[in-house]
Design a protein around this motif. Structure first.
Motif, PDB file in Angstrom:
ATOM      1  N   GLU A  69       0.826  -1.207   0.000  1.00 27.29           N
ATOM      2  CA  GLU A  69       0.000   0.000   0.000  1.00 27.29           C
ATOM      3  C   GLU A  69       0.861   1.259   0.000  1.00 27.29           C
ATOM      4  O   GLU A  69       0.532   2.250  -0.665  1.00 27.29           O
ATOM      5  CB  GLU A  69      -0.934   0.009   1.221  1.00 27.29           C
ATOM      6  CG  GLU A  69      -1.957  -1.113   1.238  1.00 27.29           C
ATOM      7  CD  GLU A  69      -1.394  -2.411   1.807  1.00 27.29           C
ATOM      8  OE1 GLU A  69      -2.164  -3.375   1.926  1.00 27.29           O
ATOM      9  OE2 GLU A  69      -0.177  -2.446   2.126  1.00 27.29           O
ATOM     10  N   GLU A  93       5.142   5.161  -5.920  1.00 28.88           N
ATOM     11  CA  GLU A  93       5.113   4.942  -7.373  1.00 28.88           C
ATOM     12  C   GLU A  93       4.277   6.009  -8.065  1.00 28.88           C
ATOM     13  O   GLU A  93       4.608   6.467  -9.174  1.00 28.88           O
ATOM     14  CB  GLU A  93       4.574   3.553  -7.678  1.00 28.88           C
ATOM     15  CG  GLU A  93       5.551   2.433  -7.318  1.00 28.88           C
ATOM     16  CD  GLU A  93       4.932   1.058  -7.431  1.00 28.88           C
ATOM     17  OE1 GLU A  93       3.681   0.985  -7.536  1.00 28.88           O
ATOM     18  OE2 GLU A  93       5.677   0.054  -7.402  1.00 28.88           O
ATOM     19  N   GLN A  94       3.190   6.439  -7.406  1.00 23.48           N
ATOM     20  CA  GLN A  94       2.348   7.483  -7.989  1.00 23.48           C
ATOM     21  C   GLN A  94       3.088   8.809  -8.105  1.00 23.48           C
ATOM     22  O   GLN A  94       2.743   9.648  -8.942  1.00 23.48           O
ATOM     23  CB  GLN A  94       1.079   7.657  -7.142  1.00 23.48           C
ATOM     24  CG  GLN A  94       0.116   6.475  -7.240  1.00 23.48           C
ATOM     25  CD  GLN A  94      -1.001   6.550  -6.209  1.00 23.48           C
ATOM     26  OE1 GLN A  94      -1.114   7.522  -5.465  1.00 23.48           O
ATOM     27  NE2 GLN A  94      -1.823   5.520  -6.165  1.00 23.48           N
ATOM     28  N   SER A 145       4.073   1.375  -1.010  1.00 21.83           N
ATOM     29  CA  SER A 145       4.835   1.389  -2.265  1.00 21.83           C
ATOM     30  C   SER A 145       4.064   2.091  -3.375  1.00 21.83           C
ATOM     31  O   SER A 145       4.623   2.881  -4.145  1.00 21.83           O
ATOM     32  CB  SER A 145       5.173  -0.045  -2.691  1.00 21.83           C
ATOM     33  OG  SER A 145       6.012  -0.670  -1.748  1.00 21.83           O
ATOM     34  N   LYS A 146       2.778   1.825  -3.459  1.00 18.18           N
ATOM     35  CA  LYS A 146       1.950   2.440  -4.504  1.00 18.18           C
ATOM     36  C   LYS A 146       1.960   3.967  -4.401  1.00 18.18           C
ATOM     37  O   LYS A 146       1.945   4.662  -5.428  1.00 18.18           O
ATOM     38  CB  LYS A 146       0.516   1.917  -4.411  1.00 18.18           C
ATOM     39  CG  LYS A 146       0.366   0.455  -4.821  1.00 18.18           C
ATOM     40  CD  LYS A 146      -1.065  -0.004  -4.670  1.00 18.18           C
ATOM     41  CE  LYS A 146      -1.214  -1.488  -5.048  1.00 18.18           C
ATOM     42  NZ  LYS A 146      -2.600  -1.967  -4.838  1.00 18.18           N
TER      43      LYS A 146
END
Length: 484
Positions: A100, A106-107, A102-103
């Motif tokens: 959760e 990444e965004q 990490s996303k």
């Protein structure tokens, strides 16, 4: 918690600077973050020196759940290094094993590399081994962590925090409490409570358990009788403990021997046997009863036993708190005003409201009773049985008083409905102290707060027997002076 796996992983990046974002750095002694930031930082620096990793350690204060967590963390690192460290997707790789989180990075355009693969113990898994008493944690933890934990006794500290039967994940009794309102109430009431108990307090080592904002200790500090005493405050709630420490930092105590602990007395012995001359518990024992995990009678008895163990011969435990009526199971008829507010047809789930206080405040006294019954059963986990008989409500006297003494606490309604004021009457609390080994002083008594009766209860409520005979309002509070 640092692991041996992390050292092997980070050796791949010896040509880089490793930025450690230590989140919830303002937390410690909580289930989510039992170890204080300075201890975590010490272990990281020792780890880095041993592994040959160039590190920068930055503390990031706790934030509520947010989709901007990654952005907040990056900005906190910039602020924490006076903008010397500026992280961008062009110069930074994020190491993270939480999908959760990490996303979120990444965004923002960051490359994310996973850390612990499936089947590898993560730091939190290793920490839970400590809580479970599994010594294998020493094999998985990095020697830097083992060293710091052993030197400062943090393995025992972690066990107390994670296994605490009363305290929640964030270092409080409940997540629904408005601590500002709560703190203000303690500040306002401190002088009145001190006037009631001051003649029973002995000089020496004076301990205030559940000291809230330290207001009572400030009054003791100002009393010349206690200028050579040690003043000790224990507060489990993180927000209130922080206020105690802040007061001391601001120089609000003249006595240099003022100490504060963030600790739950139920976790383990905090003070050596027979080392405390006066123990004060003000508006506390009903909370221990209410938030106990499992058997409430056993939990309060364990608390009293712990107080007796640390009380010096000739010492005293002074308990000022609410209590239940002397005849808790007596059936009564409670009649409530329904003209002083609105009367909805249905109960509302307050957790779904943005402003539950305003909703409860608009209810009539009678409507507030039905809302209380719904919330009290669920939050305090008590039966709270009643029958509607015309305009009256037939129920136990103790249940009637639990509602009447709490009906105006709308600012902390969800928190207050976790608590049972009338779980034990004065005789019950006296018996708890006597079983622990204390002798009850003759000055001990149950008493009635007539101001609350005259101004809050009697104008909107009436109590009768099932036959319609009026009933005097029962005692609402206790002063228990227990001596060793």
């Amino acid at each position: 918690m640092l692991t041996r796996f992390q050292e092997d992983f980070l050796k791949r990046f010896r040509d880089r600077t490793v930025v450690w974002a230590v989140t919830s750095a303002n937390h410690h002694t909580t289930k989510r973050n039992p170890v204080a930031f300075d201890r975590r930082e010490a272990a990281i620096e020792r780890f880095s020196a041993g592994a040959g990793v160039r590190s920068v350690v930055v503390g990031v204060v706790d934030t509520p759940p947010t989709d901007e967590f990654a952005e907040v963390t990056v900005k906190a690192i910039e602020a924490g290094t006076d903008d010397l460290v500026r992280l961008t997707p062009a110069n930074t790789v994020v190491a993270c094993s939480t999908p959760e989180v990490s996303k979120l990075y990444e965004q923002l355009g960051y490359e994310v590399v996973g850390v612990e693969p499936e089947g590898t113990a993560r730091p939190w898994d290793v920490l839970l081994m400590i809580a479970e008493g599994n010594d294998r944690w020493r094999e998985l933890a990095h020697p830097a962590t083992v060293d710091v934990f052993e030197r400062y006794g943090l393995d025992a500290h972690i066990k107390r925090c994670v296994n605490d039967p009363v305290v929640g994940d964030d270092g409080g009794l409940t997540t629904t409490r408005d601590y500002k309102t709560y703190a203000d109430a303690f500040e306002t009431a401190a002088d009145r409570k001190w006037q009631q108990i001051k003649d029973f307090v002995k000089p020496g080592r004076i301990l205030d358990i559940g000291c809230a904002t330290g207001a009572t200790l400030q009054l003791i500090d100002a009393d010349p009788r206690f200028h050579e005493s040690d003043l000790i405050g224990v507060e489990v709630a993180r927000h209130l403990y922080a206020e105690c420490v802040h007061k001391k930092e601001q120089g609000l105590f003249h006595n240099p021997n003022v100490y504060f602990y963030q600790r739950n007395m139920l976790g383990s012995a905090v003070f050596p046997p027979r080392s405390i001359d006066s123990t004060l518990t003000l508006a506390l024992t009903h909370e221990i009863w209410s938030y106990a995990d499992g058997s409430r009678p056993a939990t309060v008895q364990r608390f009293a036993d712990a107080l007796f163990a640390h009380t010096a011969p000739g010492g005293v435990w002074v308990n000022s708190d609410v209590c239940g009526p002397a005849e808790p199971d007596r059936p009564v008829v409670l009649t409530l005003d329904d003209s002083d507010g609105v009367n909805p047809d249905q109960i509302t789930e307050l957790e779904h409201l943005h402003d539950s206080a305003s909703y409860v405040r608009q209810l009539s006294t009678r409507a507030r009773f039905f809302q209380f019954a719904h919330d009290f059963r669920r939050n305090a986990k008590v039966p709270f049985e009643y029958d509607v008989r015309g305009d009256g409500l037939v129920l136990r006297l103790a249940d009637a008083m639990d509602f009447l003494t709490r009906k105006d606490y709308v600012d902390n309604w969800l928190s207050e409905t976790h608590e049972q004021f009338c779980g034990l009457d004065f005789a019950g609390w006296s018996a708890v102290a006597e079983r622990a080994g204390f002798t009850i002083d003759r000055a001990s008594k149950a008493w009635r707060n007539d101001w609350v009766i005259d101004n809050r209860i009697a104008p909107v409520a009436a109590l009768t027997t099932p036959d319609g005979d009026p009933i005097d309002w029962p005692d609402t509070h206790q002063l228990l002076v227990a001596r060793r």
